[in-house]
Motif scaffolding. Structure first.
Motif, PDB file in Angstrom:
ATOM      1  N   ARG A  41       1.780   7.223   7.587  1.00 36.38           N
ATOM      2  CA  ARG A  41       1.283   7.386   6.223  1.00 36.38           C
ATOM      3  C   ARG A  41      -0.238   7.401   6.204  1.00 36.38           C
ATOM      4  O   ARG A  41      -0.883   6.823   7.079  1.00 36.38           O
ATOM      5  CB  ARG A  41       1.779   6.231   5.348  1.00 36.38           C
ATOM      6  CG  ARG A  41       3.281   6.184   5.242  1.00 36.38           C
ATOM      7  CD  ARG A  41       3.770   4.979   4.446  1.00 36.38           C
ATOM      8  NE  ARG A  41       5.222   4.940   4.450  1.00 36.38           N
ATOM      9  CZ  ARG A  41       5.999   5.647   3.630  1.00 36.38           C
ATOM     10  NH1 ARG A  41       5.454   6.425   2.703  1.00 36.38           N
ATOM     11  NH2 ARG A  41       7.313   5.582   3.709  1.00 36.38           N
ATOM     12  N   PRO A 113       3.015  10.235   2.909  1.00 39.80           N
ATOM     13  CA  PRO A 113       3.600  10.503   4.232  1.00 39.80           C
ATOM     14  C   PRO A 113       2.970  11.733   4.892  1.00 39.80           C
ATOM     15  O   PRO A 113       2.813  12.770   4.251  1.00 39.80           O
ATOM     16  CB  PRO A 113       5.079  10.765   3.933  1.00 39.80           C
ATOM     17  CG  PRO A 113       5.303  10.391   2.518  1.00 39.80           C
ATOM     18  CD  PRO A 113       3.988  10.424   1.822  1.00 39.80           C
ATOM     19  N   GLU A 288       5.392  -1.006   3.310  1.00 37.30           N
ATOM     20  CA  GLU A 288       5.576   0.404   2.946  1.00 37.30           C
ATOM     21  C   GLU A 288       6.054   0.537   1.505  1.00 37.30           C
ATOM     22  O   GLU A 288       5.666   1.466   0.805  1.00 37.30           O
ATOM     23  CB  GLU A 288       6.666   1.030   3.827  1.00 37.30           C
ATOM     24  CG  GLU A 288       6.218   1.668   5.106  1.00 37.30           C
ATOM     25  CD  GLU A 288       7.394   2.327   5.807  1.00 37.30           C
ATOM     26  OE1 GLU A 288       8.289   1.603   6.282  1.00 37.30           O
ATOM     27  OE2 GLU A 288       7.411   3.576   5.878  1.00 37.30           O
ATOM     28  N   SER A 292       4.726   3.077  -1.357  1.00 37.25           N
ATOM     29  CA  SER A 292       5.538   4.288  -1.500  1.00 37.25           C
ATOM     30  C   SER A 292       6.565   4.224  -2.627  1.00 37.25           C
ATOM     31  O   SER A 292       7.007   5.260  -3.096  1.00 37.25           O
ATOM     32  CB  SER A 292       6.247   4.607  -0.176  1.00 37.25           C
ATOM     33  OG  SER A 292       7.236   3.642   0.111  1.00 37.25           O
TER      34      SER A 292
END
Lengths: 793, 264, 161
Positions: A41, A113, A288, A292
């Motif tokens: 990422r 990503p 994450e 995200s």
């Protein structure tokens, strides 16, 4: 068997599974030959990608393949689609820049990503990811709304001028301005609604599986709506037809909106599984998730109320900036428009309302619906504004609310912002809440706290929300690219047991219990003979999933319709078997009776006849007892109520303690009171979290500062008080159950109640308003600043 | 986590050798900070040497001091009747570290060796004027803590026990970070016949420190009022999203007064 | 490859692991005991709590090799062989102390340890503080606190039998 139908606090059927460690969450699933994906990422908020060197990573131990955005682009795969199109006030459509699954050309937020490593083990994938070299040229970035709309701000997307996704209005400005021009008084408030991170306890996960013999794809994913994922990912991203794509959302560990959306990782593992011809699993690490999962809220608004001399609301005028983040998440555009501005009448008979919303791109994680979605923002704005009006005019805050309520005899009530409320009784929920919270005894408690050196405050919020989204034609006309009906398939088996296949999805709501209770109620089958199946596109006809407190109001109504069909068919079979006219057959308590006689056939006798049709009206009726219904709601539903919060502040440190919380909600027909109370308690805890603890913070350059539980304050058990939760219900008039929904009321009604209490506690410190969260250092600063003034008095 | 060789030696000498022979080897005590660091790949040891089998656990009281084995867990200290009787501030402090599951694994020696600027124990050891005993020497607390995540320990040196003089009175007060529950400001106060020592954790950029002005005032008059008027400068204090240096400076006074009041 | 020998829910296992293998990875991936969950990477959420030698431990913050020779109990090991739930499991069900179920295994393991450690009783405040290391996003904790209070007399009555 005790009473198990509508109104019974039946203990949940899913609990033994979860309490024994037998839940089946996505990360618990392992497919033979499974590989692991690790996603590389962006570590920076905004940059041009000058090159990606994957050569070393591809040679690393255990690595099967490495993919980048270029690999997906080479196959002409689509980007992640947006499911709702808003139009600007000039009639043009919103800016809808591409949202590649893996970044192409640029990265636009920390966590975007960039590449994926597929390897034999998780650790090998992670090791290899460190060998990928990405050359970036950093670009200037913006994180906050005010920075993003400032002149000369960096552009998040080329060609999206001023970072404005859309500039949308509701209401007639000239009419509202005219009301303001003639008003006796105008009260104005500027406020922010703090950005939140949903933080369902189960991190997102996805497994892509590819059957090399059939060419079928299966995606196991942590989703609130597997059919929606199948549609979006199959049709728009990977170009896989529905018959070749199965999406399974097994046990899902909480969603709160964040698991509605179609995420990049779902497309990545499904596509990669096809490329490497082996299953591919990805599980988010919590860090994450922070960068995200779609975030929630993040508004900056200015609100003005025009008033007459007595404090009647004459008109409301609002401008709002809403953060979209770097890309449009699946339903993001509808949140600050149709789920927000249409709620600005609240429980009040404000005759004219104008609201302008500018949605803004920033270099942050996409923002979408989080528990309440738009309605908490509207409620917070309105209920803070009402308290500020009370502050400025000196009118009692309860009296001010009472005199502006829509009266109980005014329903159906057409608001000036499109919605038509079907039912409600705001005076009653207020009255009961005041009594339950001992509102009148508060001043004594304040005095007692003062003697202990504490500042005690009480706050109220009288709110309303719209849920049970919604008539498909209406939402379609407002820009939805989906229908919003729900589907139920009721299968009565030969011996009379029942399986329900529902298009809703349960990720904590207890549908396996509640929906079964509907069958008990309508078909008279004992609970033990009812099973509820959800979450698998291979099993369920279709479904729109669970969000917006819609499962019972819409999904439950679909079940009622399907059961109506079962009963109608059963009556024909019963009429045949008992040699009576269909018109004479009654169905009650699980039996078909010939009216006025003692002739009767139980449901299981009818179902047996339907599946073993030896003596059966075969010329007129098909065998079997299995019916499907799609229910498209006629209107939204409108839960509402009154929340009262009581806090104590330590003036030396600014620490706030929640001491009491009282909720009295109107959620329509209650099927399982125990579950409804649990939903309200959970929502209130999230609302208290927003008001006092939680804040997703970015630095001005787009680095996420609160990117783990070390810095993002999740409410813990000792942050939350024991709560008093009750309901005072009026029935929804347009769905067969009368249910309105209960999943979001807690998170919608509570934040303004808490902040109103904090402001009340600080009333001698010159505080008119403060923004959430009311953290200790913030309150300490306010108290410090007020000391000289207090000393002078 | 990067992979490493794991050893669980049975003697202190073996442990010291393993750690001394390999510059990239790291000692593992309770692991409650170290393992999360490894999981985040912030540290890449070649070898992890588990100190669990060295017999370094236990609490002994003799005369005017308490000796705590380096591998004694927070939970053991928090539930020790002897510690509660002799150094109540330490017992209370241990009960406030992390959560119950963390306290079952985390150790006093591990925490001291790490010297996290927001950890609790450094304030107790410094305020009590304790001595850190290692495999090779004794280090007075005033020399042990050398700035955040920095101590007087040499490569391969293992803390074996902590010797703490028993004060007349002691107390710990902690103002917690609402998210991490580490100390934003933690104050340990210890009153000895010779005077008062008071150490502050969480607040200082250089880690734990003694507040000599408070100590002087409290040595003259052991009451919260004695320090009420003493302002702590914000210079040199931490500032982050949870608390500015100014707020910490203010809290230092509030929390210290509460600690003194609690010590009684 | 190193080996670890440990007893899990009464059954002894010898398993090949890496130095870095976490106890939770051993339980979930090597032994298939997926009732123990991972909800964070900073040792705060408590979804992974199991009992090691009778005490609550975050299995995401312990190496598998550290557990050599230990006795581990997971959520799967609480109910009796005939399926009778542990009183804590029963009270969680009775008081609707779980919704999505993800935090539940860790919450139950922590709760049992908390009740065991306080035989003479627990106040509401002590229960709330005892849940310091376990996050739940669904319930608002209200019913979890109720369930633990209700389980306390049942567990100690059982222990007294």
């Amino acid at each position: 068997m005790g009473f198990e139908g509508i109104g019974a606090s039946v203990r949940r059927r899913e609990d033994v599974r979860f309490l024994s460690g037998k839940g089946n969450y996505t990360d618990d699933i392992n497919r033979p030959g499974q590989l692991y994906a690790f996603i590389v990422r962006a570590d920076r908020p905004h940059a041009r990608i000058d090159g990606i060197d994957t050569a070393e990573a591809e040679k690393a131990p255990g690595v099967v393949r490495v993919f980048t955005g270029a690999d997906m682009a080479a196959e002409n795969l689509g980007g992640l689609p947006c499911g709702w199109q808003i139009h600007n006030q000039d009639g043009s459509p919103m800016a809808e820049p591409p949202h590649p699954v893996l970044a192409v050309g640029k990265v636009r937020h920390v966590g975007d990503p960039v590449a994926v490593v597929i390897a034999e083990t998780r650790q090998e994938a992670k090791n290899a990811a460190e060998l990928i070299e990405i050359r970036y040229t950093d670009l200037p970035a913006v994180a906050s709304l005010t920075d993003a709309v400032a002149a000369g701000a960096p552009e998040v997307h080329d060609g999206v001028a001023g970072n404005i996704c859309y500039d949308w209005v509701i209401g007639d400005k000239a009419t509202v301005d005219a009301v303001f021009a003639k008003a006796d008084r105008v009260v104005k408030l500027e406020l922010t609604n703090n950005r939140l991170i949903p933080n369902a306890m189960e991190p997102r996960a996805a497994i892509g599986d590819f059957d090399t013999s059939s060419g079928d794809f299966t995606l196991y994913t942590t989703s609130q709506n597997p059919h929606v994922i199948r549609l979006l990912m199959g049709a728009f991203v990977l170009h896989i037809p529905e018959n070749k794509l199965r999406v399974v959302a097994p046990d899902v560990g909480g969603g709160f909106g964040s698991k509605i959306y179609h995420y990049a990782e779902e497309a990545i593992v499904t596509w990669a599984a096809g490329k490497v011809r082996r299953p591919v699993k990805w599980t988010a690490e919590r860090s994450e998730s922070f960068m995200s999962d779609a975030h929630g809220r993040d508004h900056v608004s200015t609100a003005e109320m025009a008033l007459d001399k007595e404090g009647h609301f004459l008109g409301l005028r609002i401008t709002t900036l809403a953060n979209m983040g770097a890309y449009l998440s699946t339903f993001a555009p509808c949140v600050p428009t149709y789920l927000y501005a249409t709620l600005l009448a609240g429980v009040y008979k404000t005759p004219v309302i104008y609201c302008n919303v500018k949605a803004v791109f920033t270099n942050t994680v996409p923002v979408d619906a989080y528990r309440g979605a738009g309605r908490p923002e509207a409620t917070y704005l309105l209920e803070r504004l009402v308290d500020v009006i009370a502050h400025d005019t000196g009118i009692d805050k309860v009296e001010l609310r009472r005199k502006n309520f829509i009266p109980a005899d005014a329903f159906p009530y057409q608001t000036p912002v499109a919605l038509q409320y079907d039912s409600g009784d705001y005076q009653t929920t207020l009255k009961v809440a005041l009594a339950n919270a001992d509102w009148n005894g508060f001043e004594a408690r304040r005095a007692e706290a003062k003697a202990r050196g504490k500042l005690r405050g009480i706050g109220i919020s009288t709110y309303l929300e719209a849920c049970g989204i919604a008539p498909s034609a209406v939402v379609g006309s407002l820009g939805a690219r989906a229908g919003l009906y729900e589907v139920a398939n009721i299968r009565v088996h030969p011996t009379g047991s029942v399986t329900v296949f529902t298009g809703t999805h349960s990720h904590g709501q207890g549908h396996e219990t509640t929906l079964a209770q509907l069958v008990v109620d309508q078909l008279g089958v004992p609970l033990s003979q009812v099973e509820v199946v959800h979450g698998d596109t291979a099993k369920i006809p279709f479904g729109m999933g669970t969000y917006g407190s819609r499962s019972l109001a819409v999904g439950g109504s679909a079940m009622v319709k399907a059961m109506d069909k079962i009963i109608a068919k059963g009556k024909k079979i019963a009429a045949h078997l008992m040699e009576a006219s269909v018109q004479d057959i009654e169905f009650k308590d699980g039996s078909f009776r010939v009216a006025g006689t003692d002739k009767a056939k139980a449901l299981h006798e009818i179902s047996l006849a339907a599946y073993v049709p030896h003596n059966y009206p075969i010329e007129e009726l098909e065998p079997g007892l299995d019916e499907t219904a799609f229910y498209d709601p006629k209107n939204f539903t409108f839960p509402g109520g009154c929340h009262i919060a009581e806090v104590e502040i330590d003036p030396e440190t600014g620490v706030v303690e929640m001491v009491n919380f009282t909720a009295v909600d109107d959620v329509g027909r209650v099927v399982n009171p125990m579950i409804v109370e649990g939903q309200v308690q959970g929502g209130v805890a999230q609302g208290i979290g927003q008001a006092l603890l939680e804040s997703a913070l970015y630095d001005p350059h787009g680095q996420l500062l609160s990117g783990s539980y070390m810095d993002y304050t999740m409410p813990r058990a000792n942050d939350i008080p024991a709560m008093s939760v009750a309901t005072e219900n009026t029935m929804c008039t347009h769905n067969p159950l009368g249910s309105k929904g209960c999943g979001e009321v807690g998170a919608i009604g509570s934040p303004p109640a808490v902040i109103n209490a904090v402001v009340d506690a600080l009333k001698d410190h010159g505080v008119r308003h403060l923004d959430m969260p009311a953290t200790a250092p913030k309150l300490w600063s306010i108290i410090q600043a007020a000391q000289p003034r207090l000393a002078a008095e | 986590m990067y992979d490493f060789t794991y050893d669980k030696p049975g003697s202190l000498a073996d442990a010291v050798k393993l750690l001394s022979d390999d510059m990239d080897a790291k000692a593992l005590a309770g692991g409650q900070t170290f393992i999360p660091v490894l999981k985040q790949r912030l540290n890449r040891p070649s070898r992890v040497v588990d100190l669990a089998k060295l017999g370094l656990s236990g609490i002994t009281v003799s005369g005017d001091k308490v000796t705590i084995g380096a591998m004694t867990t927070h939970a053991t200290i928090a539930s020790s009747a002897e510690i509660k009787a002799k150094i109540p501030g330490l017992q209370h402090q241990a009960s406030l570290i992390g959560d119950e599951a963390v306290r079952h694994r985390g150790t006093m020696g591990g925490s001291l060796a790490n010297n996290d600027p927001a950890a609790c124990y450094p304030s107790a050891v410094l305020a009590l004027g304790g001595t850190i005993k290692t495999d090779r020497r004794s280090i007075p607390a005033d020399e042990f803590f050398q700035g955040m995540f920095t101590t007087a320990l040499e490569q391969g040196e293992i803390i074996t026990s902590i010797e703490l003089p028993i004060p007349e009175k002691s107390a710990y007060e902690k103002f917690r970070n609402p998210a991490s529950r580490y100390a934003i400001v933690g104050v340990f106060v210890a009153k000895f016949p010779s005077g008062v020592r008071l150490a502050i954790t969480g607040a200082g950029q250089g880690g734990v420190f003694r507040h000599t002005e408070f100590e002087k005032a409290l040595s003259a008059n052991f009451s919260p009022d004695a320090i009420a008027g003493i302002k702590t400068p914000a210079d040199g204090l931490n500032s982050d999203i949870h608390a500015s240096a100014e707020y910490r400076a203010h809290l230092v006074n509030v929390v210290a007064r509460r600690a003194v009041a609690k010590a009684g | 490859m190193p080996q670890v020998t440990l007893t899990v829910n009464g059954r002894q296992h010898t398993v090949d692991v890496e130095g870095r293998t976490l106890l939770v990875e051993l339980l979930r991936e090597k032994l298939g005991l997926t009732g123990t969950h991972v909800g964070c990477d900073t040792s705060q959420c408590g979804a992974c709590v199991v009992h090691v030698n009778g005490e609550s431990v975050k299995s995401c913050t312990m190496l598998a090799l550290q557990a050599d020779g230990d006795s581990v109990t997971t959520i799967e090991g609480l109910a009796a062989a005939d399926g009778t739930l542990h009183p804590m499991q029963e009270m969680f069900r009775e008081h609707h102390a779980l919704q999505c179920g993800f935090c539940t295994p860790g919450m139950v393991m922590t709760a049992i340890d908390l009740v065991n450690a306080h035989p003479s009783g627990l106040t509401e405040k002590e229960i709330r503080e005892g849940l310091e290391g376990n996050l739940c996003r669904c319930t608002g904790y209200h019913n979890i606190v109720k369930a633990i209070a209700a389980a306390h007399p049942l567990m100690h009555a059982k222990a007294a039998e």
